[in-house]
Motif scaffolding. Sequence first.
Motif, PDB file in Angstrom:
ATOM      1  N   ASP A  34      13.919  -3.454  -7.438  1.00 14.39           N
ATOM      2  CA  ASP A  34      13.041  -3.783  -6.323  1.00 14.39           C
ATOM      3  C   ASP A  34      13.603  -3.147  -5.062  1.00 14.39           C
ATOM      4  O   ASP A  34      14.822  -2.975  -4.931  1.00 14.39           O
ATOM      5  CB  ASP A  34      12.950  -5.301  -6.111  1.00 14.39           C
ATOM      6  CG  ASP A  34      12.175  -5.985  -7.226  1.00 14.39           C
ATOM      7  OD1 ASP A  34      11.053  -5.540  -7.517  1.00 14.39           O
ATOM      8  OD2 ASP A  34      12.701  -6.953  -7.800  1.00 14.39           O
ATOM      9  N   SER A 122       3.515  -3.602   8.900  1.00 14.39           N
ATOM     10  CA  SER A 122       4.040  -3.453   7.541  1.00 14.39           C
ATOM     11  C   SER A 122       3.435  -2.198   6.922  1.00 14.39           C
ATOM     12  O   SER A 122       2.443  -1.654   7.419  1.00 14.39           O
ATOM     13  CB  SER A 122       3.695  -4.678   6.689  1.00 14.39           C
ATOM     14  OG  SER A 122       2.298  -4.782   6.517  1.00 14.39           O
ATOM     15  N   ARG A 124       2.608  -0.378   2.907  1.00 15.00           N
ATOM     16  CA  ARG A 124       2.633  -0.449   1.441  1.00 15.00           C
ATOM     17  C   ARG A 124       3.450   0.726   0.917  1.00 15.00           C
ATOM     18  O   ARG A 124       3.336   1.841   1.424  1.00 15.00           O
ATOM     19  CB  ARG A 124       1.217  -0.369   0.861  1.00 15.00           C
ATOM     20  CG  ARG A 124       0.410  -1.617   1.042  1.00 15.00           C
ATOM     21  CD  ARG A 124      -0.975  -1.508   0.417  1.00 15.00           C
ATOM     22  NE  ARG A 124      -1.772  -0.472   1.090  1.00 15.00           N
ATOM     23  CZ  ARG A 124      -2.230   0.630   0.501  1.00 15.00           C
ATOM     24  NH1 ARG A 124      -2.009   0.866  -0.760  1.00 15.00           N
ATOM     25  NH2 ARG A 124      -2.940   1.514   1.191  1.00 15.00           N
ATOM     26  N   THR A 146       7.904   0.504  -9.003  1.00 15.96           N
ATOM     27  CA  THR A 146       7.728  -0.743  -8.271  1.00 15.96           C
ATOM     28  C   THR A 146       6.835  -0.494  -7.064  1.00 15.96           C
ATOM     29  O   THR A 146       6.828   0.593  -6.508  1.00 15.96           O
ATOM     30  CB  THR A 146       9.092  -1.354  -7.861  1.00 15.96           C
ATOM     31  OG1 THR A 146       8.885  -2.640  -7.309  1.00 15.96           O
ATOM     32  CG2 THR A 146       9.823  -0.505  -6.873  1.00 15.96           C
ATOM     33  N   ARG A 147       6.079  -1.492  -6.716  1.00 19.44           N
ATOM     34  CA  ARG A 147       5.166  -1.426  -5.581  1.00 19.44           C
ATOM     35  C   ARG A 147       5.377  -2.655  -4.717  1.00 19.44           C
ATOM     36  O   ARG A 147       5.740  -3.709  -5.210  1.00 19.44           O
ATOM     37  CB  ARG A 147       3.724  -1.406  -6.045  1.00 19.44           C
ATOM     38  CG  ARG A 147       3.557  -0.262  -7.002  1.00 19.44           C
ATOM     39  CD  ARG A 147       2.572   0.560  -7.136  1.00 19.44           C
ATOM     40  NE  ARG A 147       2.414   1.736  -7.881  1.00 19.44           N
ATOM     41  CZ  ARG A 147       3.264   2.657  -8.240  1.00 19.44           C
ATOM     42  NH1 ARG A 147       4.521   2.543  -7.972  1.00 19.44           N
ATOM     43  NH2 ARG A 147       2.912   3.735  -8.877  1.00 19.44           N
ATOM     44  N   GLY A 148       5.139  -2.518  -3.429  1.00 21.89           N
ATOM     45  CA  GLY A 148       5.313  -3.667  -2.552  1.00 21.89           C
ATOM     46  C   GLY A 148       4.971  -3.334  -1.121  1.00 21.89           C
ATOM     47  O   GLY A 148       4.311  -2.328  -0.839  1.00 21.89           O
ATOM     48  N   VAL A 149       5.444  -4.183  -0.222  1.00 29.34           N
ATOM     49  CA  VAL A 149       5.190  -4.034   1.201  1.00 29.34           C
ATOM     50  C   VAL A 149       6.517  -4.170   1.939  1.00 29.34           C
ATOM     51  O   VAL A 149       7.313  -5.055   1.631  1.00 29.34           O
ATOM     52  CB  VAL A 149       4.199  -5.122   1.702  1.00 29.34           C
ATOM     53  CG1 VAL A 149       4.025  -5.047   3.208  1.00 29.34           C
ATOM     54  CG2 VAL A 149       2.861  -4.984   0.992  1.00 29.34           C
ATOM     55  N   ASP A 154      12.076  -5.739   7.735  1.00 31.72           N
ATOM     56  CA  ASP A 154      12.848  -5.124   6.650  1.00 31.72           C
ATOM     57  C   ASP A 154      13.532  -3.851   7.109  1.00 31.72           C
ATOM     58  O   ASP A 154      14.638  -3.535   6.669  1.00 31.72           O
ATOM     59  CB  ASP A 154      11.954  -4.803   5.447  1.00 31.72           C
ATOM     60  CG  ASP A 154      11.406  -6.040   4.762  1.00 31.72           C
ATOM     61  OD1 ASP A 154      12.068  -7.089   4.798  1.00 31.72           O
ATOM     62  OD2 ASP A 154      10.304  -5.946   4.183  1.00 31.72           O
TER      63      ASP A 154
END
Length: 158
Positions: A34, A122, A124, A146-149, A154
């Motif tokens: 991740d 944010s 993506r 993996t994919r996310g925001v 962050d």
Amino acid sequence: MRRTIRLTGWLLLVGATASCSLFRRVSFERPTVDLAAVEVTGIGLTGGSLNLVLAVYNPNRYDLRTARVEIGIDLEDTHFGDALLESAILLPAESHATVDVPLTFTWEGVGAGARALLGRGSVRYALDGRIVADTPVGSRGVDLETRGVVTVRDLMRR
């Protein structure tokens, strides 16, 4: 003669049980990856550099060692950059590890990500790549996806 056959049978049974136990110990399970954080490490006229902080979990009962990580990253469905890490990495058995992967980019790939960060706070992301790991059962290629925001917070962490 009967005693020899019986002894041979017991030895085969014990050997088969030991092999199954050994096989369970060295069977390979795919690590999970991740994106934990993104650190901006430099900005210039032609582009910049980032540090991708990956959280990797090794579910195996043995350490994994790798000397190569290849990753491509997209922001808001637009290719942003590619990262290559060619140094020794130890992923401890049944444990989490943090892996820092440097990435350089040019300003052409930044537009979509910058618009999303400014508009929503944010962005993506999608990470695709491969780790080649040495295991007790030989070298194994592990595909990463993996994919996310990622939020502005962050980007400022660590």
